[in-house]
Design a protein around this motif. Structure first.
Motif, mmCIF file in Angstrom:
data_model
loop_
_atom_site.group_PDB
_atom_site.id
_atom_site.type_symbol
_atom_site.label_atom_id
_atom_site.label_comp_id
_atom_site.label_asym_id
_atom_site.label_seq_id
_atom_site.Cartn_x
_atom_site.Cartn_y
_atom_site.Cartn_z
ATOM 1 N N PHE A 1 44.595 35.120 41.706
ATOM 2 C CA PHE A 1 44.076 34.057 42.578
ATOM 3 C C PHE A 1 44.456 32.713 41.997
ATOM 4 O O PHE A 1 44.339 32.503 40.788
ATOM 5 C CB PHE A 1 42.552 34.193 42.649
ATOM 6 N N VAL A 2 44.946 31.809 42.858
ATOM 7 C CA VAL A 2 45.202 30.432 42.426
ATOM 8 C C VAL A 2 44.637 29.522 43.499
ATOM 9 O O VAL A 2 44.846 29.764 44.687
ATOM 10 C CB VAL A 2 46.721 30.154 42.272
ATOM 11 N N ASP A 3 43.905 28.508 43.115
ATOM 12 C CA ASP A 3 43.396 27.580 44.116
ATOM 13 C C ASP A 3 43.254 26.193 43.516
ATOM 14 O O ASP A 3 43.133 26.031 42.298
ATOM 15 C CB ASP A 3 42.034 28.063 44.644
ATOM 16 N N LEU A 4 43.215 25.208 44.369
ATOM 17 C CA LEU A 4 43.034 23.824 43.962
ATOM 18 C C LEU A 4 41.549 23.528 44.003
ATOM 19 O O LEU A 4 40.919 23.596 45.047
ATOM 20 C CB LEU A 4 43.714 22.904 44.975
ATOM 21 N N LEU A 5 40.948 23.206 42.850
ATOM 22 C CA LEU A 5 39.525 22.928 42.860
ATOM 23 C C LEU A 5 39.257 21.519 43.353
ATOM 24 O O LEU A 5 38.410 21.274 44.182
ATOM 25 C CB LEU A 5 38.954 23.075 41.450
ATOM 26 N N ASP A 6 39.966 20.579 42.783
ATOM 27 C CA ASP A 6 39.891 19.215 43.298
ATOM 28 C C ASP A 6 41.251 18.599 43.050
ATOM 29 O O ASP A 6 42.210 19.309 42.791
ATOM 30 C CB ASP A 6 38.745 18.428 42.642
ATOM 31 N N GLU A 7 41.350 17.297 43.090
ATOM 32 C CA GLU A 7 42.693 16.721 43.064
ATOM 33 C C GLU A 7 43.434 16.940 41.774
ATOM 34 O O GLU A 7 44.656 16.927 41.747
ATOM 35 C CB GLU A 7 42.592 15.226 43.331
ATOM 36 N N LYS A 8 42.696 17.116 40.693
ATOM 37 C CA LYS A 8 43.397 17.186 39.421
ATOM 38 C C LYS A 8 43.274 18.535 38.758
ATOM 39 O O LYS A 8 43.710 18.707 37.628
ATOM 40 C CB LYS A 8 42.812 16.130 38.457
ATOM 41 N N THR A 9 42.626 19.492 39.418
ATOM 42 C CA THR A 9 42.359 20.770 38.743
ATOM 43 C C THR A 9 42.807 21.944 39.572
ATOM 44 O O THR A 9 42.607 21.992 40.776
ATOM 45 C CB THR A 9 40.847 20.949 38.489
ATOM 46 N N LEU A 10 43.375 22.881 38.860
ATOM 47 C CA LEU A 10 43.764 24.151 39.475
ATOM 48 C C LEU A 10 43.010 25.254 38.749
ATOM 49 O O LEU A 10 42.726 25.124 37.573
ATOM 50 C CB LEU A 10 45.247 24.423 39.218
ATOM 51 N N VAL A 11 42.723 26.331 39.452
ATOM 52 C CA VAL A 11 42.170 27.488 38.746
ATOM 53 C C VAL A 11 43.121 28.661 38.988
ATOM 54 O O VAL A 11 43.573 28.878 40.103
ATOM 55 C CB VAL A 11 40.736 27.808 39.237
ATOM 56 N N ALA A 12 43.476 29.366 37.909
ATOM 57 C CA ALA A 12 44.394 30.502 38.010
ATOM 58 C C ALA A 12 43.710 31.708 37.376
ATOM 59 O O ALA A 12 43.428 31.701 36.182
ATOM 60 C CB ALA A 12 45.706 30.198 37.292
ATOM 61 N N VAL A 13 43.431 32.734 38.181
ATOM 62 C CA VAL A 13 42.787 33.944 37.660
ATOM 63 C C VAL A 13 43.884 34.942 37.345
ATOM 64 O O VAL A 13 44.603 35.388 38.231
ATOM 65 C CB VAL A 13 41.814 34.535 38.706
ATOM 66 N N GLU A 14 44.033 35.237 36.067
ATOM 67 C CA GLU A 14 45.086 36.163 35.645
ATOM 68 C C GLU A 14 44.494 37.496 35.256
ATOM 69 O O GLU A 14 43.328 37.573 34.882
ATOM 70 C CB GLU A 14 45.775 35.624 34.383
ATOM 71 N N ARG A 15 45.316 38.512 35.306
ATOM 72 C CA ARG A 15 44.855 39.822 34.857
ATOM 73 C C ARG A 15 46.011 40.456 34.095
ATOM 74 O O ARG A 15 46.868 41.090 34.685
ATOM 75 C CB ARG A 15 44.471 40.696 36.056
ATOM 76 N N PRO A 16 46.067 40.291 32.785
ATOM 77 C CA PRO A 16 47.181 40.875 32.030
ATOM 78 C C PRO A 16 47.174 42.395 32.155
ATOM 79 O O PRO A 16 46.121 43.031 32.143
ATOM 80 C CB PRO A 16 46.900 40.439 30.597
ATOM 81 N N LEU A 17 48.351 42.954 32.245
ATOM 82 C CA LEU A 17 48.471 44.399 32.441
ATOM 83 C C LEU A 17 47.911 45.167 31.252
ATOM 84 O O LEU A 17 47.367 46.253 31.403
ATOM 85 C CB LEU A 17 49.940 44.739 32.629
ATOM 86 N N ASP A 18 48.043 44.596 30.058
ATOM 87 C CA ASP A 18 47.531 45.291 28.870
ATOM 88 C C ASP A 18 46.037 45.507 28.948
ATOM 89 O O ASP A 18 45.521 46.510 28.465
ATOM 90 C CB ASP A 18 47.834 44.471 27.609
ATOM 91 N N ASP A 19 45.327 44.547 29.537
ATOM 92 C CA ASP A 19 43.883 44.694 29.636
ATOM 93 C C ASP A 19 43.512 45.816 30.581
ATOM 94 O O ASP A 19 42.481 46.448 30.415
ATOM 95 C CB ASP A 19 43.247 43.394 30.129
ATOM 96 N N ILE A 20 44.336 46.041 31.597
ATOM 97 C CA ILE A 20 44.057 47.164 32.505
ATOM 98 C C ILE A 20 44.356 48.469 31.783
ATOM 99 O O ILE A 20 43.577 49.415 31.816
ATOM 100 C CB ILE A 20 44.911 47.074 33.781
#
Lengths: 259, 686
Positions: B652-671
């Motif tokens: 998931f990637v989204d723009l929180l406000d004008e200067k911030t992004l949030v990127a939800v990552e899921r490394p394969l090793d953790d799975i």
């Protein structure tokens, strides 16, 4: 040992014994007298033989007279004797049982904690159950769901333990809602166990994921550490305590003004 | 483009469930995949391998067998002893029939497609007749002594081979009697205490039976005489699955070590007509057991405990050697599992049986490009919300203000009200859901959090006004005709005037929320929609399809925008079209109407509509230009698609406000770290 009917010749001796029996004080004596009166086989044999011999000689004589009253009295005495023995036996058994029960009660008392502590426990558990039934339910559900995810076999045992805690001291049974029980059949359980055994049971050559992924690291020209070298879950409680302590220490430090 | 602070989130503990069965349907080129939690997913292999439908899982459904029957009917059977038919038009379960044989281990549809055979735990093989609306029990075959773990029909429908434990029996399909029995050795040229489990059998039209078992052998038998023709020892561990192609000249087997072997019928010498089965290619794309394989005319499909679905096109069958002939590995979901409440900086994660609400951490530090800023406040796990019942969650959403959470399973709808006081959070469930709101395919809150839009699986769309302490049903948009798409996506414009819904066969429908009626329909495209988004102010609807095409449609003007026409004329860059994973989320910058932010699993892209479009010769993934280059060069190489591959794999990637992004990552090793144990591999030197 056959209790021989006392012969007419011994009648006077036994009659006196029977008369004595009427008095309860002399019960035991009478009993003993009866027992004594019971002739041993050896002793019986001799008088018999003697009697027989006597009988042979006195064959021609008329049989002895036995009045109805005496026979009746004998029969009555006999019945009384039987009743007395039964009563005595019952009394003995009762005494035995009484003694046993007292012994058990004593033993139980020794096992249990002193009464004061028990009282405290019961009142505490009752109040805690009343206060947060919802929380407990959630906790139970949480634990149940966690265990479902883990898929451990000790699931049911854990659930039982939890239910017992909420029920209280009554550990002899457990009330469970049928709705809450999982929809499982014993055959389905057996099937799952079979598959689990085939794939992951003994005889299969399984290894942990960590070891599996670290195998390549061991063969590199520059040997690296294992894929999951650190155990991040180690000492989580200690780390939390340490964090809380540092927070409090910092607050204290800020409060005291610099000298 | 601008500079952003990026919240890199790695605490979404998403673990997909392992694949248990795979069934390929030749006529529609679709693949049905069933997982260990009971979910059944349908992938459309011709639409760029997109997951177009899915049936949510259920705890009691442990599927062990999946098969297609005549007329695109899908059946599954599992350890709860029931045969389930899935309704692909309505996206529900048609019915479940108990076979009364105990847990069902295997199922096979006859070559004519009108009969169904199931192998049960008690050793019985049951024959069912497939009627137009149900299945009907016909007959029991001869009962065997052990559980029937695999079944296969002769292509003519006359004989059936069943694999049990330590032997294979051949039945006559008409009478149901066992004609032959073939005993399998427990170990290749040896003696073993462990019983030999026949995991798969395949019956060919010349009477040969191919069996794979737990001793790692692939054996070829002659069913007429009951003798072993050829024995191949393929691995040290179990060989768990087998699939034969339609032409019967090749078959594929999957082993517990993760290797997939391809066997082909090859003539003994180049001139002779005699043929034999030869093991040709090994493929190692999996790390754990490969429990299901399928053979399509051009590709080998395999899936297993390591949750990847691997589609390997065979080079000799592929006509054109283009990107279509590459390996496809589907690991991450094709839907969005994360929702974001932008104002309160909250993230809602959807799992199979629970939802998690997290508050993002914050930082006061600043830095240059590429710096990692230390957190002054850590991310907070606020809520762990479990749903009652054995069913999996289909969809969930959080309102942008963070005050409402809604989620839906196959039979229930949950709506919660959240209250925040000084760092504490309190939850209240809104009880008494209306009757029509049973199960939802997609849930969306409006931007001002006053309205809730629900797309139900009866194809109708409900609009509900949210009040303090309750709700009020405003309107229901009428159901559309045609099959239901599982990816029924919704998008609402930020001013609350328009609602777009995909999922109809006619195309994307746009409704006017204020007037509560249908406004217009975007023309249909032959690939399914993967993401929708409506831009603020301009009210342009951006649609992403599974073949990586992106369209922009102006809702007030009811036509495609100029920019969209220009892009379609020029065409997308070939690297853009060759991306594997679909675009799952589209969002916009509130102040810059020319920017569109999209992401798929391995990249996120900011499209700047004011910049020129790239043609096939320019570099698509141009990195950040060094600042010492002159402005002229930068202007010449800059193009509209600013792609960053820094954070991957992305959920998931989204723009929180004008200067911030949030990127939800899921490394394969953790799975991989949370998967069941794999087979031990012995390597020299370790």
């Amino acid at each position: 040992m056959v209790q021989l009917r006392p012969r007419a010749s011994r009648a006077p001796a036994s009659a006196s014994a029977m008369v004595d029996e009427g008095q309860p004080a002399s019960e035991e004596e009478a009993g003993h007298g009866l027992l004594l009166g019971q002739p041993s086989s050896g002793a019986a044999a001799e008088p018999l033989e003697e009697d027989e011999e006597g009988d042979d000689e006195l064959d021609d004589e008329a049989p002895e007279e036995l009045t109805f009253a005496s026979a009746q009295a004998e029969a009555k005495e006999e019945e009384r004797r039987v009743r007395e023995t039964v009563r005595r036996d019952r009394a003995l058994l009762k005494e035995k049982r009484k003694r046993r029960e007292e012994l058990f009660i004593e033993q139980k008392k020794r096992k249990l904690l002193p009464d004061t502590i028990l009282e405290k426990l019961t009142t505490a558990s009752q109040t805690s159950v009343k206060k947060s039934p919802g929380k407990l339910k959630e906790v139970n559900l949480q634990k149940k769901n966690e265990e479902r995810e883990k898929g451990s076999d000790s699931k049911k045992a854990k659930e039982k333990v939890q239910k017992v805690q909420t029920v209280g001291q009554n550990k002899s049974y457990m009330a469970v809602r049928l709705k809450d029980q999982d929809l499982r059949d014993s055959r389905q359980e057996a099937a799952k166990a079979f598959i689990q055994n085939c794939l992951y049971g003994p005889g299969t050559n399984r290894t942990t994921v960590n070891k599996f992924l670290s195998l390549e690291n061991k063969r590199l020209p520059m040997k690296k550490a294992a894929a999951q070298f650190l155990n991040n879950t180690w000492g989580s409680q200690r780390k939390q305590n340490a964090k809380r302590f540092t927070k409090r220490w910092m607050v204290r430090k800020m409060k005291t003004p610099k000298k | 483009m601008g500079e952003f602070n990026v919240h890199r989130v790695r605490f979404f503990n998403y673990v997909p469930s392992g694949i248990r069965c795979v069934a390929y349907n030749n006529q529609s080129n679709r693949l049905a995949v069933s997982r260990t939690d009971g979910t059944v997913e349908i992938y459309n292999l011709s639409a760029n391998y997109f997951q177009e439908k899915f049936f949510p899982g259920h705890e009691s459904r442990a599927t062990e067998a999946l098969c297609w029957a005549k007329g695109q009917r899908l059946f599954s059977a599992g350890l709860n002893g029931e045969i389930i038919e899935y309704d692909l038009q309505e996206l529900t379960i048609k019915y479940a029939v108990d076979a009364f044989g105990g847990p069902i281990w295997s199922m096979a549809a006859s070559p004519s497609g009108s009969q169904l055979l199931v192998g049960c735990e008690d050793g019985s093989v049951k024959l069912f007749q497939i009627t137009p609306d149900r299945i009907q029990f016909e007959r029991n075959f001869d009962r065997q002594k052990s559980r029937i773990l695999s079944l296969s029909w002769h292509p003519a429908g006359t004989h059936v081979a069943a694999g049990c434990i330590d032997y294979i029996s051949v039945f006559d399909a008409k009478s149901g009697s066992a004609i032959g029995k073939m005993l399998v050795d427990r170990q290749y040229m040896g003696v073993s205490k462990r019983k030999c489990i026949i995991w798969g059998v395949a019956f060919l039209s010349d009477g040969t039976v191919i069996s794979v078992d737990s001793a790692g052998k692939v054996q070829i038998w002659d069913s007429a005489t009951g003798t072993l023709v050829k024995n191949h020892l393929v691995s040290n561990a179990d060989v768990q699955s087998i699939a034969v192609s339609d032409q019967e000249d090749s078959f594929v087997v999957g082993t517990a070590e993760g290797t997939v072997f391809h066997f082909q019928l090859v003539s003994v010498t180049s001139s002779s007509s005699e043929k034999q089965w030869v093991r040709t290619k090994p493929f190692q794309h999996h790390t754990h057991d490969v429990r299901a394989v399928a053979h399509s005319p051009t590709a080998l499909i395999s899936g297993g405990t390591d949750t990847h679905l691997v589609i390997r096109p065979l080079m000799e069958k592929v006509e054109v050697k283009n990107y279509d002939a590459a390996l496809r590995k589907i690991t991450f979901p094709h839907r969005r599992l994360v929702s974001c409440a932008k104002k309160k900086q909250l993230l809602l994660f959807q799992f199979a049986h629970h939802l998690e609400l997290w508050r993002l951490g914050s930082t006061v530090a600043t830095g240059k490009n590429g710096d990692t800023l230390p957190l002054s406040k850590n991310a907070d796990h606020l809520l762990h919300l479990k749903t009652k019942g054995p069913e999996n969650i289909i969809c969930s959403s959080i309102s942008p203000c963070g005050g409402w959470i809604a989620c839906s399973t196959a039979s229930r709808f949950f709506l919660y009200r959240l209250n925040y006081e000084h760092d504490n959070i309190s939850l209240q469930r809104v009880s008494k859901m209306p009757v029509f709101l049973r199960s939802a395919l997609q849930i969306l809150f409006s931007e001002d959090s006053t309205k809730l839009f629900v797309a139900s699986n009866q194809r109708s769309l409900h609009v509900i006004r949210l009040l303090e302490g309750g709700f009020k049903h405003l309107h229901t948009f009428q159901p559309q005709s045609g099959p239901v798409q599982s990816a029924c996506l919704l998008a609402v414009s930020p001013d609350g005037a328009w609602l777009a819904a995909s999922g109809a066969a006619a195309g994307v429908l746009v409704y006017s929320v204020r007037r509560l009626k249908l406004h217009c329909t975007v023309p249909a495209y032959n690939f399914p929609v993967t993401a929708l988004g409506i831009a603020p102010n301009t009210n342009n609807l951006v649609i992403a399809h599974s073949d990586q095409q992106v369209f922009e449609y102006s809702i007030p003007d009811k036509q495609y925008t100029e920019w969209s026409r220009a892009v379609q004329k020029q065409g997308f860059h070939h690297l853009w079209l060759q991306r594997d994973t679909p675009i799952t989320h589209i969002s916009f910058h509130p102040k810059r109407p020319m920017h569109i932010l999209l992401h798929d699993t391995y990249m996120f892209c900011l499209i700047d509509k004011s910049l020129p479009l790239p043609n096939d010769k320019t570099l698509l993934y141009n990195p950040l230009p060094p600042t010492n280059e002159s402005d002229v060069i930068r202007r010449r190489t800059a193009h509209a698609f600013k792609i960053s591959k820094k954070y991957k794999p992305l959920l998931f990637v989204d723009l929180l406000d004008e200067k911030t992004l949030v990127a939800v990552e899921r490394p394969l090793d953790d799975i991989v770290a949370q998967l069941p144990p794999p087979i031990k591999k012995k390597k020299f030197g370790t």
